[in-house]
Design a protein around this motif. Structure first.
Motif: not given
Length: 727
Positions: A510-514
């Motif tokens: 996911g974008t936030d995890g990445e």
């Protein structure tokens, strides 16, 4: 002629008289490195060792002497000057670092430091004919011996075995002021020590008819570490790229998949230095179902064409994008013909069992192993990942010896690097990393990792690592992010995952995890000048890169057993979130501390409660720290014209040695480095520096940006310089 014979006889008599002192109770024979003392029917040697330790040597069958052990550094040829103490019934040797004595009437041995302080007053020994025990009172806190007997820092016993991510080391440091290291006649049945039955009495046990107990005065953990590397060997540096991020998984599908993952790392601006490949790089199926006679056609020493149809070309392409190749190795064979050869030559650890494991201590096997693996090195393999080598205590030592010698012949002067699932004393001489085993993808497993790695640091393993994200199972996004954030403060930063689980590629979470994992990776690469310099400090002094707080704050009982926060070097305190929810308490010892991200000042000792967003990492810097911070790069060998930032944390004077070299050769062992000693004068608010060493490669920094709070000054480094800030 008669005159010459008479002179020769007189000379021999004089030599014998100087070598032997006789009394009613004892006889002393002098050796180049100590003395042999006869106490009752037992002979005991009191010896010097490697320029910093004593050796109490016992042997039931021959004159006691140092045992030939791979644990002890053969390259340390330092001979310690000593004087003999002979005040019957006390006999011993004295050096600049202390005294080792024995009372021949009572057979009690004693250890003193250089100032004459009595460290051990009641040492005894006994023998059963098949084993030897050495006992003494040992009050105080004991550290070292690995993570097998306990994951806590404080110890009361050792367990000298190796296992899946666990090790026992025959060693401890006592905060009463000394260290001890035991060597038995067989390195594969190492000595053990125990203080559990009586918290004051410690007993060493040695299997066999001989025992060496090495002892050295050590007031601090730093003194203990310094003595340890003098005895067992300096920790050689891995190549600089190994300090970057290493991406591993079991389940690389094919060549297109590898190329796609590499492309995504680079286009997503996710720094990485190495891809690590499991079984699939050399064989189509794992060998777990292979029987003892092997499988016809099984490939042990080739590339799997599904992943590497053109291995040399593909690996060269990876390297052109800053990616190194690390391949897994197993300590056994799967191919039937190869196994038949090994059995006929006696190269297996036990030919009468179902085991297919190799005995790497056999020189003939190592020569054959070189021949089989050399084409892989020539094709471009940079390093090995050695797994499941716990069949005997010294397996990883001899396995690495085989690989080190192979690399030396195939790629001279290129630094050896391996990832290993355990270690034994002396393996640090290779440039060797140990990871904490096949751990679960759970919060408790994450919390255990710093316990393991700090215990590694205190037991002679300088390059600890783990499976970031855990091996067994799939972590939550939050867990993986927090694992990355902790991992950036480990000596080696590496993720891994089991086949069938979600790979730990940041772009899959996911974008936030990445974004959060990219932020952690960027900070890792910015800290490389600092961490790499700590690697040089470890090589030169024995001080570990990752340090428990008790090393710097030994009088603070709050940190005596603390493992959920730690130091990199002396000044950078990592306190990552190791639990769900983002909340944790952080203890800051008595000093002035700066929040790395905000610059806020906190006076310790103090417990602070934090609540961190997914992408926030608690990091604090101690007053007096000079912290080199590099630019964000995508791999460690990438050069940048951006100045090196020198962050100054005021409140007291400070200094830091930053070391640069070519990053790949052993020339640093011949002083081919560039060392910049930065010094901060807090009173005058002046940063000065002095550059020494002959290394002048293109990768050295030429410009610095000195940073003190919001004030910044850019200047060239030159050979020396100074920057003055406003008072």
């Amino acid at each position: 002629m008669k005159v010459k014979k008479r002179l020769l006889m007189l000379l021999l008599m004089a030599m014998l008289q100087s070598a032997t002192v006789s009394t009613a109770t004892a006889q002393i024979s002098r050796l180049p490195n100590g003395i042999i003392v006869k106490a009752g029917k037992q002979k005991v040697s009191l010896l010097t060792a490697n320029g910093g330790a004593f050796c109490l040597s016992l042997n039931d069958s021959v004159a006691p002497a140092t045992i030939n052990s791979v644990f002890i550094d053969p390259g340390n040829k330092v001979v310690t000057p000593y004087s003999v103490i002979s005040v019957a019934p006390l006999y011993g040797i004295k050096t600049t670092y202390g005294k080792l004595m024995i009372n021949t009437a009572t057979r009690v041995w004693l250890l003193y430091d250089a100032a004459g302080k009595l460290l051990i007053r009641d040492g005894t020994y006994s023998s059963t004919g098949t084993s030897i025990q050495i006992t003494h009172t040992a009050k105080g806190l004991l550290y070292g011996s690995g993570n097998k007997s306990s994951k806590e820092l404080e110890k009361n016993q050792s367990a000298s075995v190796v296992g899946n991510g666990v090790v026992g080391i025959p060693y401890f440091w006592n905060n009463a002021g000394y260290s001890a290291f035991g060597v038995s006649v067989n390195d594969d049945t190492p000595a053990t020590w125990d203080r559990t039955n009586d918290k004051a009495v410690l007993t060493w046990k040695f299997t066999g008819k001989a025992a060496n107990l090495y002892l050295w005065p050590a007031k601090t953990m730093y003194d203990a570490a310094s003595g340890y590397v003098k005895l067992t060997g300096r920790p050689r540096l891995p190549p600089r790229w190994a300090f970057g991020y290493q991406q591993s998984q079991w389940g690389w599908a094919d060549s297109a998949y590898i190329a796609d993952v590499a492309m995504k790392f680079r286009t997503h601006k996710l720094p990485v230095d190495a891809f690590i490949f499991d079984f699939e790089w050399y064989t189509t199926l794992p060998d777990y179902a292979v029987k003892k006679e092997g499988k016809e056609g099984f490939t042990d020493f080739t590339f799997n064409p599904k992943l590497f149809p053109y291995p040399a070309k593909q690996i060269a392409g990876m390297k052109s994008h800053g990616l190194k190749f690390i391949g897994i190795r197993k300590p056994r064979l799967g191919n039937a013909a190869a196994l038949d050869t090994a059995r006929k030559n006696g190269w297996l650890i036990n030919a009468n069992t179902d085991s297919r494991d190799l005995n790497f201590s056999n020189a003939g096997l190592r020569k054959w192993y070189h021949k089989k693996n050399k084409p892989l090195i020539k094709a471009g393999v940079d390093a090995w990942w050695d797994d499941e080598g716990e069949s005997y205590y010294t397996c990883y030592y001899w396995w690495n010896k085989a690989q080190y010698d192979l690399l030396t012949s195939a790629r001279p002067n290129y630094r050896h690097f391996t990832l290993n699932r355990a270690f034994s004393p002396g393996t640090q001489r290779f440039g060797y990393s140990t990871w904490s085993g096949d751990i679960m993808s759970t919060w408790p497993s994450l919390a255990d990792v710093p316990k393991d790695l700090l215990n590694f640091s205190l037991s002679g393993m300088y390059y600890g690592s783990c499976d970031i994200g855990g091996f067994q199972g799939t972590p939550t996004k939050e867990m993986l992010v927090r694992w990355f954030q902790a991992g950036l403060f480990f000596p080696i930063m590496r993720s891994h995952s089991n086949i069938g689980t979600t790979a730990r590629f940041p772009f899959l979470w996911g974008t936030d995890g990445e974004d959060a994992m990219r932020k952690a990776l960027n900070l890792r690469y910015q800290l490389l000048p600092y961490i790499y310099s700590l690697g040089h400090e470890a090589y030169n002094t024995g001080a570990p890169i990752m340090r428990p707080l008790v090393m710097e704050f030994p009088a603070d009982t709050s940190v005596a057993n603390m493992t959920d926060e730690w130091l990199l070097g002396k000044g950078l305190l990592a306190a990552p979130v190791l639990n769900a929810g983002g909340k944790r308490n952080i203890y800051l010892p008595a000093d002035t501390w700066f929040d790395y991200h905000t610059g806020d000042v906190i006076m310790g000792p103090k417990i602070i409660a934090v609540n961190k967003a997914l992408d926030e990492i608690p990091v604090y810097v101690r007053a007096g720290t000079i912290l080199p911070v590099g630019p964000v790069i995508q791999y460690s060998e990438q050069t940048s014209a951006t100045p090196l930032e020198i962050h100054i944390y005021p409140g007291k004077n400070g200094n830091f040695k930053m070391t640069e070299d070519d990053g790949v050769s052993y020339n640093y062992t011949k002083n081919d480095t560039r060392t910049t000693l930065y010094y901060w004068n807090d009173k005058t608010k002046t940063l000065t520096w002095n550059v020494t060493g002959r290394y002048t490669g293109k990768n050295v920094y030429k410009t610095i940006k000195a940073v003190l709070g919001e004030e910044e000054k850019i200047t060239t480094i030159g050979k020396k310089g100074r920057v003055v800030f406003r008072r």
